[in-house]
Motif scaffolding. Structure first.
Motif, PDB file in Angstrom:
ATOM      1  N   ARG A 189      73.766 152.735 -12.636  1.00  0.00           N
ATOM      2  CA  ARG A 189      74.930 153.491 -12.853  1.00  0.00           C
ATOM      3  C   ARG A 189      76.142 153.077 -12.256  1.00  0.00           C
ATOM      4  O   ARG A 189      77.544 153.221 -13.022  1.00  0.00           O
ATOM      5  CB  ARG A 189      74.738 155.114 -12.289  1.00  0.00           C
ATOM      6  N   SER A 190      76.190 152.329 -11.211  1.00  0.00           N
ATOM      7  CA  SER A 190      77.455 151.574 -10.632  1.00  0.00           C
ATOM      8  C   SER A 190      77.718 150.488 -11.570  1.00  0.00           C
ATOM      9  O   SER A 190      78.878 150.223 -11.935  1.00  0.00           O
ATOM     10  CB  SER A 190      77.313 151.079  -9.092  1.00  0.00           C
ATOM     11  N   ASP A 191      76.922 149.750 -12.006  1.00  0.00           N
ATOM     12  CA  ASP A 191      77.077 148.589 -12.915  1.00  0.00           C
ATOM     13  C   ASP A 191      77.538 149.153 -14.336  1.00  0.00           C
ATOM     14  O   ASP A 191      78.350 148.599 -14.854  1.00  0.00           O
ATOM     15  CB  ASP A 191      75.817 147.696 -13.075  1.00  0.00           C
ATOM     16  N   ALA A 192      77.278 150.137 -14.611  1.00  0.00           N
ATOM     17  CA  ALA A 192      77.485 150.674 -16.127  1.00  0.00           C
ATOM     18  C   ALA A 192      79.056 151.191 -16.041  1.00  0.00           C
ATOM     19  O   ALA A 192      79.955 150.960 -16.712  1.00  0.00           O
ATOM     20  CB  ALA A 192      76.662 151.968 -16.476  1.00  0.00           C
ATOM     21  N   LYS A 241      81.342 150.479 -13.676  1.00  0.00           N
ATOM     22  CA  LYS A 241      82.176 149.142 -13.412  1.00  0.00           C
ATOM     23  C   LYS A 241      82.558 148.123 -14.782  1.00  0.00           C
ATOM     24  O   LYS A 241      83.491 147.771 -14.961  1.00  0.00           O
ATOM     25  CB  LYS A 241      81.576 148.288 -12.284  1.00  0.00           C
ATOM     26  N   HIS A 242      81.345 148.051 -15.453  1.00  0.00           N
ATOM     27  CA  HIS A 242      81.597 146.994 -16.483  1.00  0.00           C
ATOM     28  C   HIS A 242      81.473 147.671 -17.898  1.00  0.00           C
ATOM     29  O   HIS A 242      81.547 147.024 -18.905  1.00  0.00           O
ATOM     30  CB  HIS A 242      80.250 146.191 -16.314  1.00  0.00           C
ATOM     31  N   GLY A 243      81.343 149.071 -17.963  1.00  0.00           N
ATOM     32  CA  GLY A 243      81.508 149.621 -19.059  1.00  0.00           C
ATOM     33  C   GLY A 243      80.234 149.734 -20.121  1.00  0.00           C
ATOM     34  O   GLY A 243      80.246 149.851 -21.335  1.00  0.00           O
ATOM     35  N   PHE A 244      78.890 149.651 -19.462  1.00  0.00           N
ATOM     36  CA  PHE A 244      77.832 149.674 -20.266  1.00  0.00           C
ATOM     37  C   PHE A 244      77.309 151.125 -20.700  1.00  0.00           C
ATOM     38  O   PHE A 244      77.590 152.024 -19.937  1.00  0.00           O
ATOM     39  CB  PHE A 244      76.764 149.095 -19.245  1.00  0.00           C
ATOM     40  N   GLU A 245      77.069 151.336 -21.719  1.00  0.00           N
ATOM     41  CA  GLU A 245      76.716 152.600 -22.290  1.00  0.00           C
ATOM     42  C   GLU A 245      75.022 152.642 -22.247  1.00  0.00           C
ATOM     43  O   GLU A 245      74.266 151.677 -22.548  1.00  0.00           O
ATOM     44  CB  GLU A 245      77.030 152.816 -23.896  1.00  0.00           C
ATOM     45  N   LEU A 246      74.446 153.723 -21.406  1.00  0.00           N
ATOM     46  CA  LEU A 246      73.308 153.727 -21.237  1.00  0.00           C
ATOM     47  C   LEU A 246      72.357 154.812 -22.060  1.00  0.00           C
ATOM     48  O   LEU A 246      71.140 154.629 -21.908  1.00  0.00           O
ATOM     49  CB  LEU A 246      73.025 154.348 -19.748  1.00  0.00           C
ATOM     50  N   GLN A 247      73.037 155.240 -22.881  1.00  0.00           N
ATOM     51  CA  GLN A 247      72.342 156.351 -24.013  1.00  0.00           C
ATOM     52  C   GLN A 247      71.283 157.237 -23.190  1.00  0.00           C
ATOM     53  O   GLN A 247      70.073 157.231 -23.449  1.00  0.00           O
ATOM     54  CB  GLN A 247      71.692 155.419 -24.971  1.00  0.00           C
ATOM     55  N   GLU A 248      71.915 157.943 -21.991  1.00  0.00           N
ATOM     56  CA  GLU A 248      71.072 158.788 -20.967  1.00  0.00           C
ATOM     57  C   GLU A 248      70.859 160.081 -21.724  1.00  0.00           C
ATOM     58  O   GLU A 248      71.533 160.564 -22.344  1.00  0.00           O
ATOM     59  CB  GLU A 248      71.473 158.945 -20.090  1.00  0.00           C
ATOM     60  N   SER A 249      69.523 160.408 -21.554  1.00  0.00           N
ATOM     61  CA  SER A 249      69.121 161.939 -22.087  1.00  0.00           C
ATOM     62  C   SER A 249      69.716 162.636 -20.931  1.00  0.00           C
ATOM     63  O   SER A 249      70.184 162.328 -19.887  1.00  0.00           O
ATOM     64  CB  SER A 249      67.693 162.164 -21.968  1.00  0.00           C
ATOM     65  N   ALA A 250      69.787 164.163 -20.865  1.00  0.00           N
ATOM     66  CA  ALA A 250      70.216 164.985 -20.206  1.00  0.00           C
ATOM     67  C   ALA A 250      69.334 165.674 -19.084  1.00  0.00           C
ATOM     68  O   ALA A 250      69.703 166.429 -18.305  1.00  0.00           O
ATOM     69  CB  ALA A 250      70.933 166.292 -20.943  1.00  0.00           C
ATOM     70  N   LYS A 273      70.999 144.329 -24.800  1.00  0.00           N
ATOM     71  CA  LYS A 273      71.919 143.681 -25.712  1.00  0.00           C
ATOM     72  C   LYS A 273      73.219 143.598 -25.341  1.00  0.00           C
ATOM     73  O   LYS A 273      73.922 142.588 -25.304  1.00  0.00           O
ATOM     74  CB  LYS A 273      71.837 144.636 -26.998  1.00  0.00           C
ATOM     75  N   GLN A 274      73.792 144.774 -24.335  1.00  0.00           N
ATOM     76  CA  GLN A 274      74.979 144.751 -24.021  1.00  0.00           C
ATOM     77  C   GLN A 274      75.140 143.649 -22.745  1.00  0.00           C
ATOM     78  O   GLN A 274      76.305 143.164 -22.534  1.00  0.00           O
ATOM     79  CB  GLN A 274      75.409 146.090 -23.316  1.00  0.00           C
ATOM     80  N   LEU A 275      73.873 143.522 -21.864  1.00  0.00           N
ATOM     81  CA  LEU A 275      74.047 142.579 -20.791  1.00  0.00           C
ATOM     82  C   LEU A 275      74.169 141.143 -21.318  1.00  0.00           C
ATOM     83  O   LEU A 275      74.916 140.315 -20.773  1.00  0.00           O
ATOM     84  CB  LEU A 275      72.499 142.709 -20.140  1.00  0.00           C
ATOM     85  N   ARG A 276      73.435 140.882 -22.660  1.00  0.00           N
ATOM     86  CA  ARG A 276      73.713 139.576 -23.298  1.00  0.00           C
ATOM     87  C   ARG A 276      75.299 139.487 -23.630  1.00  0.00           C
ATOM     88  O   ARG A 276      75.734 138.270 -23.399  1.00  0.00           O
ATOM     89  CB  ARG A 276      72.768 139.552 -24.517  1.00  0.00           C
ATOM     90  N   GLU A 277      75.819 140.193 -24.384  1.00  0.00           N
ATOM     91  CA  GLU A 277      76.967 140.309 -24.547  1.00  0.00           C
ATOM     92  C   GLU A 277      77.960 140.055 -23.423  1.00  0.00           C
ATOM     93  O   GLU A 277      79.099 139.282 -23.395  1.00  0.00           O
ATOM     94  CB  GLU A 277      77.627 141.310 -25.509  1.00  0.00           C
ATOM     95  N   HIS A 278      77.744 140.704 -22.364  1.00  0.00           N
ATOM     96  CA  HIS A 278      78.501 140.542 -21.122  1.00  0.00           C
ATOM     97  C   HIS A 278      78.555 139.056 -20.477  1.00  0.00           C
ATOM     98  O   HIS A 278      79.433 138.415 -20.154  1.00  0.00           O
ATOM     99  CB  HIS A 278      78.236 141.376 -20.019  1.00  0.00           C
ATOM    100  N   LEU A 279      77.118 138.769 -20.356  1.00  0.00           N
ATOM    101  CA  LEU A 279      76.876 137.295 -19.857  1.00  0.00           C
ATOM    102  C   LEU A 279      77.801 136.234 -20.703  1.00  0.00           C
ATOM    103  O   LEU A 279      78.356 135.291 -20.014  1.00  0.00           O
ATOM    104  CB  LEU A 279      75.553 136.837 -19.856  1.00  0.00           C
TER     105      LEU A 279
END
Length: 397
Positions: free
Chosen positions: A120-123, A125-134, A186-192
């Motif tokens: 959650r900290s990385d998300a 900081k770097h704007g990753f979308e987690l698609q989390e359930s509630a 997929k977001q990690l790949r784009e970030h790297l």
């Protein structure tokens, strides 16, 4: 320091991310035509689970001896798998000793907390979308005798999709959330890529480069040299590594069924994950649902996937009959490598310059952030609270 990471699935991408954030230069090498193939293509993970699942239950010596040729509580297998993976099952039985089980339970709880915080900290900081359930709703087919399980009607206000659920007497809620680790990868790949990390696809590693016993790179299409090599290659890791690199610990593939189905266009979004009493789950991911089944010992061709697919279809029809066209889904499977105790083998190998992040097993996606951080710290000579618990030498005692 230049670090070569072999494998660009979820584990490899997260390991590269952790190394990059700690100041290393990173190159990723991937045998497939693109990252996030194989098990990473349809991976789903849990976060915030208070009591993470162990690969097998605790048992006394006599119970362990009796259970070697039959199923354990959380990994399904029959006589064929018992013969095919006899060494793995023997080591898994030894890991069920009560003291080892309790120590591992503490490690898993710490990993669950730490990996969730990192994710959650990385998300953020770097704007990753987690698609989390509630959260996760657990459905019960019978009423509790002490009336502690609320009725279904208590939950349809927060999850209207359950209005049409069949044969459900009560529902309880857990704080555990689910998230799409395949979408996150997929977001990690784009970030790297945006940070100029090289990802070399169609490069199958066939061996290791050595210099006076020191690992200095890998043999592949073109030999690649580096200051350190990290193997995160999933099921193909044993094809690259001599077994003595990870203490000759017996590793085995484990498989679970996956069923993806689109939500009906005019249906409201499903916000909570839903879990049956036997452990199968329905996970909401944006505009579709992902159903995931039990773990089986073996590769897909050696497991009864058809029966598991049928069970997932029946679960969807039973709990969320109006949410999707259940006859139009896509059947997949996720096959990963596991160690006998369900924790990965992370850290320094028996060869100087060679490091491991392999055999993550049933929690490989759940705890990917913590495993990657421990790997990066091992490569860079930094302290990490999980080094001892995740190193292959734990099987030597």
């Amino acid at each position: 320091m230049h670090v070569l990471v072999v494998g660009a699935g979820l584990t490899g991408l997260q390991t590269a991310f952790a190394l990059l954030n700690k100041g290393a230069e990173v190159t990723l090498v991937e045998a497939a035509r693109a990252p996030c193939q194989g098990a990473s293509y349809c991976a789903t993970a849990c976060a915030g689970k208070q009591v993470p699942t162990q690969i097998a239950s605790s048992a006394t010596l006599m119970a362990r001896l009796k259970a070697r040729a039959s199923n354990t509580s959380n990994l399904q297998y029959g006589s064929g798998a018992s013969v095919r993976y006899a060494g793995f099952i023997s080591a898994m039985s030894a890991a069920r000793a009560p003291e080892k089980y309790q120590n591992r339970e503490q490690t898993l709880q710490a990993l669950a907390e730490h990996s969730t915080a990192l994710l959650r900290s990385d998300a953020d900081k770097h704007g990753f979308e987690l698609q989390e359930s509630a959260g996760t709703l657990i459905v019960h087919g019978s009423k509790a005798t002490d009336n502690t399980t609320p009725s279904l009607e208590c939950f349809t206000a927060i999850e209207p999709s359950l209005n049409e659920a069949q044969a459900v007497e009560g529902v309880t809620i857990e704080r555990t959330t689910t998230w799409s680790s395949s979408f996150y990868a997929k977001q990690l790949r784009e970030h790297l890529v945006a940070r100029n990390v090289r990802i070399l696809c169609n490069h199958r590693v066939t061996g290791l480069l050595t210099d006076n016993g020191q690992i200095k790179g890998v043999e592949c299409t073109t030999p690649i040299e580096a200051d350190a090599v990290v193997i995160t290659a999933g099921r193909s890791a044993p094809d690259i590594l001599p077994a003595e690199c990870f203490g000759n610990v017996p590793l085995a593939p484990i498989t679970r069924a996956v069923y993806n189905v689109d939500l009906i266009a005019d249906h409201g979004r499903v916000r909570h994950a839903v879990q049956s009493e036997d452990g199968r789950m329905i996970v909401p991911l944006d505009n579709f649902l992902r159903l995931i089944g039990h773990w089986y010992l073996g590769t897909p061709e050696h497991c009864n996937m058809d029966a598991e697919y049928q069970a997932l279809w029946a679960l969807g029809v039973k709990l969320l009959p109006q949410a999707a066209n259940w006859s139009q889904g896509r059947y997949l499977n996720s096959c990963v490598l596991s160690s006998p105790d369900g924790l990965p083998i992370v850290g320094a190998s028996s060869r100087p310059g060679l490091y491991l992040n392999i055999a993550g097993g049933i929690h490989g996606a759940d705890f990917v952030s913590a495993y990657a951080e421990a790997t990066a710290d091992a490569v860079l000579g930094l302290d990490n609270p999980f080094h001892e618990a995740l190193h292959w030498s734990r099987f030597a005692s």
